[in-house]
Scaffold this motif. Structure first.
Motif, mmCIF file in Angstrom:
data_model
loop_
_atom_site.group_PDB
_atom_site.id
_atom_site.type_symbol
_atom_site.label_atom_id
_atom_site.label_comp_id
_atom_site.label_asym_id
_atom_site.label_seq_id
_atom_site.Cartn_x
_atom_site.Cartn_y
_atom_site.Cartn_z
ATOM 1 N N GLY A 1 0.794 -1.222 0.000
ATOM 2 C CA GLY A 1 0.000 0.000 0.000
ATOM 3 C C GLY A 1 0.824 1.269 0.000
ATOM 4 N N ARG A 2 2.024 1.216 -0.596
ATOM 5 C CA ARG A 2 2.914 2.386 -0.625
ATOM 6 C C ARG A 2 3.087 2.919 -2.046
ATOM 7 N N GLY A 3 2.175 2.549 -2.927
ATOM 8 C CA GLY A 3 2.236 3.053 -4.295
ATOM 9 C C GLY A 3 2.673 2.040 -5.326
ATOM 10 N N GLY A 4 3.105 0.854 -4.911
ATOM 11 C CA GLY A 4 3.502 -0.168 -5.871
ATOM 12 C C GLY A 4 2.295 -0.732 -6.606
ATOM 13 N N GLU A 5 2.424 -0.895 -7.932
ATOM 14 C CA GLU A 5 1.317 -1.398 -8.737
ATOM 15 C C GLU A 5 1.659 -2.682 -9.479
ATOM 16 N N ARG A 6 2.958 -3.036 -9.534
ATOM 17 C CA ARG A 6 3.350 -4.247 -10.258
ATOM 18 C C ARG A 6 3.463 -5.427 -9.291
ATOM 19 N N PRO A 7 3.169 -6.644 -9.760
ATOM 20 C CA PRO A 7 3.159 -7.807 -8.864
ATOM 21 C C PRO A 7 4.569 -8.265 -8.508
ATOM 22 N N THR A 8 4.735 -8.709 -7.272
ATOM 23 C CA THR A 8 6.013 -9.217 -6.790
ATOM 24 C C THR A 8 5.820 -10.611 -6.203
ATOM 25 N N VAL A 9 6.918 -11.222 -5.784
ATOM 26 C CA VAL A 9 6.862 -12.544 -5.152
ATOM 27 C C VAL A 9 6.031 -12.487 -3.870
ATOM 28 N N THR A 10 6.166 -11.405 -3.107
ATOM 29 C CA THR A 10 5.368 -11.252 -1.891
ATOM 30 C C THR A 10 3.881 -11.215 -2.209
ATOM 31 N N ASP A 11 3.505 -10.544 -3.288
ATOM 32 C CA ASP A 11 2.101 -10.523 -3.697
ATOM 33 C C ASP A 11 1.621 -11.922 -4.048
ATOM 34 N N ALA A 12 2.458 -12.690 -4.744
ATOM 35 C CA ALA A 12 2.085 -14.058 -5.090
ATOM 36 C C ALA A 12 1.923 -14.918 -3.838
ATOM 37 N N ASP A 13 2.853 -14.799 -2.886
ATOM 38 C CA ASP A 13 2.761 -15.580 -1.649
ATOM 39 C C ASP A 13 1.500 -15.232 -0.865
ATOM 40 N N LEU A 14 1.097 -13.964 -0.910
ATOM 41 C CA LEU A 14 -0.119 -13.556 -0.197
ATOM 42 C C LEU A 14 -1.365 -14.160 -0.844
ATOM 43 N N VAL A 15 -1.443 -14.136 -2.170
ATOM 44 C CA VAL A 15 -2.603 -14.697 -2.873
ATOM 45 C C VAL A 15 -2.664 -16.209 -2.692
#
Length: 703
Positions: A371-385
């Motif tokens: 929630g700090r302005g990032g819009e592209r997916p990362t490994v952390t985003d994948a692990d969360l999903v």
């Protein structure tokens, strides 16, 4: 317990995403993890130290020493944001750093792009004057030409100068003369000379190393001064030491003078941490796996010692391609480092393939879920999903993750281009980053002639415990350890590092023509050099002395490290040296070469203080199996498992409340303040007496 263990000491590691702090006080460990501050990194250090101090309930003045490691120098080289630097070199050798060594790291790529030299041609100044390969003067230094170069440096507004002259590794008089002239004429300009930074043979590597040192020297000197002032302002006016790439501690003054030695300092701390854990469990073959927010580092540790080298590369332009980066000629703990971390950004390429890294979202703006302005997916985003992360328990609850933002980023950038759904997109991202890391581990093992199935993995870093079991599945490894404090493992490793330094010298000499007087004199100079570095730290008494020779058969193009006798070299020690070389060569290549003379190319002398070995721990085998009914988890949820390709009902445990010596079968997740550990359905977990997590492949009946 020793007085050292009772002392209050802090280790601080700045990474690309997080700044980690480990505070040791009266035998207890207090940790903190805060987002790295790119504008002023020292602010994040102060913030993290305050959090750890608050946990320990002590005053800032109670800290007796701080050990620091950082990737700031490495990042400055990769991002090309160092000082405006001039390079003075011997006439006729202006283009050495651009011509490189004529090697092609991609043999069949007709459009190969060689990495641009750190210093452009217009900023490189040739100077007449020449030494021969033995260090004898052939042509005196052109002092009038040097005066003209100094005028050009003044007019050009350069803030740093690198000096690399031919054969200065044998005789540094010409380089020192250039340095003295520069200091008299331009006292505010920083100067680095290769005979002090890297006095080794092979001008391409030596010139690159001194250029890199000069390039980052003003930046690192400014940062280290600001850090010391910021700590003093908070009441922490204790000695500040830096960990260097070889795994030892050096003074702040030495670090400011030779900042190139700080490259890979953070990863070196992690390897020391893994070696310490290996010593506790008596493990002689270990693969250390460090995955943070920006990079993943893999290192082989044998007989409790990480593999070492005297050269390495930074800023590789082709992934895994040796020769595609900038060679740095300094002592270093050898490891494979790739752009694969929690913040590594995923995308779909032109061939509709999912790619991950090396670009990282870092801490600013960070993964989409921050929630700090990032819009592209990362490994952390994948692990969360994939439900491996808990949105409310991340970083001990200090950061609440936005799962919807992760889903949107994966849908937009991965799923939609592939006409898929975000769960499959997350699966692809996680599997790709795990495959990248396992490939790096395989390559490292093959280059060293090792079979990883015989090794134990030790995982640390904020993201490693979440991905370690999947790497074990891919690499055929049966077990791994996740030590306590794994999320800040490198910072803890800083507290286990010895005070030490290594000096290198080159002098090509065949054993049949060996001149013991020359070599003993050179070794005495090396001994004085490393002893002075140790004295700067306030240590040096009863230091352990180690001498290595880099040797080859006459006519060969490269050399191998060989243990050398540490006393005065004579005819008897020469025979020992020859026998050690034949043994090392045979071990590497399976045979010796009869009838060829042997020569020494370089020498390496190190002094280090002795470190206390940890008490041995007999691992618990977990004969008693525990059920979820006997040991109820704090939560449970469906978590995606990559091997089966499906979601599983997964128990969630808090590390602090796990039962000891009880086997808990996966799938399960263990949460703690700095990281989370995932155990797949094929593995089991046993909490050891030192709170390490031992994770082993389950023994299936009939298998």
């Amino acid at each position: 317990m020793s007085d050292k263990n009772l002392a209050c000491r802090a280790g601080v590691d700045i990474g690309g995403t997080f700044t980690d702090v480990a505070l040791e006080y009266q035998g207890r460990l207090y940790t903190a993890k805060v987002l790295t501050d790119y504008e002023k990194p020292e602010r994040a250090i102060v913030q993290g130290l305050k959090l750890a101090i608050e946990q320990a309930g002590i005053a800032p003045a109670a800290i007796q020493s701080i050990v620091h490691g950082t990737t700031l120098a490495t990042n400055a080289l990769i991002e090309r944001r160092g000082a405006k630097t001039a390079f003075i070199t011997s006439d006729g050798f202006r283009d050495v750093i651009e011509m490189r060594n004529e090697g092609r790291f991609e043999q069949y790529d007709l459009t190969i792009q060689l990495p641009a030299p750190l210093i452009p041609r217009c900023d490189r100044f040739p100077l007449k004057g020449r030494l021969d390969a033995s260090g004898r003067e052939l042509v005196p230094l052109d002092m009038a030409g040097l005066d003209r170069i100094i005028d050009a440096i003044r007019d050009g507004g350069f803030t740093s100068v690198a000096v690399g002259l031919m054969h200065s590794y044998r005789n540094g008089d010409h380089e020192r003369l250039v340095r003295d002239s520069l200091r008299r004429a331009l006292p505010d300009v920083s100067v680095s000379i290769s005979c002090e930074v890297s006095p080794q043979i092979r001008e391409f590597e030596r010139f690159n190393t001194v250029c890199a040192n000069a390039y980052v020297k003003p930046l690192m000197s400014s940062y280290l001064n600001r850090l010391a002032q910021a700590l003093a302002a908070e009441g922490m006016a204790c000695p500040l030491y830096m960990i260097h790439s070889g795994g030892g501690l050096m003074s702040l003054a030495s670090a400011a003078e030779f900042p190139v030695r700080l490259l890979e300092s953070g990863p070196a701390g992690g390897a020391i941490y893994a070696s310490h854990v290996a010593a506790k469990y008596g493990l002689d073959r270990v693969l250390s796996f460090d995955m943070g927010g920006t990079t993943a580092k893999i290192c082989l540790i044998e007989d409790l010692h990480p593999k070492t080298a005297r050269t390495f590369e930074v800023a590789r332009t082709y992934r895994f391609k040796k020769g595609s980066g900038m060679p740095i000629s300094i002592p270093v703990i050898e490891m494979v480092e790739i752009g694969a971390g929690g913040g590594s950004i995923a995308h779909v390429d032109d061939l509709k393939q999912v790619r991950v890294g090396p670009e990282s979202a870092g801490s600013e703006p960070g993964p989409a879920c921050y929630g700090r302005g990032g819009e592209r997916p990362t490994v952390t985003d994948a692990d969360l999903v994939l439900a491996k992360l808990d949105a409310k328990r991340f970083a001990g609850g200090s950061i609440t993750l936005d799962e919807q933002a992760s889903r949107q980023a994966l849908q937009t950038h991965i799923a939609d281009p592939l006409q898929s759904v975000n769960v499959q997109a997350a699966y692809a991202v996680a599997e790709m980053v795990d495959e990248n890391m396992s490939n790096a581990a395989r390559m490292h093992a093959v280059e060293s002639g090792r079979d990883l199935s015989e090794y134990t993995m030790i995982a640390y870093g904020g993201a490693a415990p979440l991905h370690a079991v999947r790497l074990c599945e891919k690499l055929g490894m049966e077990r791994l350890l996740v030590p306590p404090g794994a999320g800040v493992g490198s910072a803890i490793g800083f507290l286990r590092a010895p005070f030490g330094y290594e000096s290198l010298r080159s002098a090509v000499m065949r054993l049949s023509q060996f001149d013991a007087g020359i070599v003993n004199g050179m070794i005495a100079e090396m001994n004085d050099e490393v002893a002075s570095f140790l004295r700067e730290t306030g240590h040096g008494d009863d230091a352990i002395r180690e001498l290595r020779a880099y040797m080859r058969y006459a006519g060969q193009g490269w050399e191998i490290p060989v243990d050398a006798p540490t006393g005065e070299l004579n005819d008897a020690s020469l025979e020992v040296l020859r026998a050690n070389f034949v043994r090392a060569y045979t071990q590497l290549f399976g045979h010796e070469v009869a009838g060829l003379d042997v020569e020494v190319v370089s020498w390496a002398l190190s002094l280090r203080t002795e470190t206390e070995m940890p008490a041995r721990i007999e691992p618990s085998t977990g004969d008693h199996a525990g059920s979820r009914e006997q040991y109820p988890p704090i939560d449970r949820r469906d978590v995606f498992d990559a091997k089966s390709g499906d979601f599983h009902d997964c128990a969630i445990y808090d590390r602090a409340s796990l039962p000891r010596a009880v086997r808990l079968d996966g799938p399960l997740i263990v949460t703690e303040k700095e990281t989370s550990t995932y155990v797949s359905p094929d593995y089991s977990l046993i909490l050891q007496q030192d709170d390490s997590l031992l994770i082993q492949r389950q023994q299936k009946e009939g298998v």
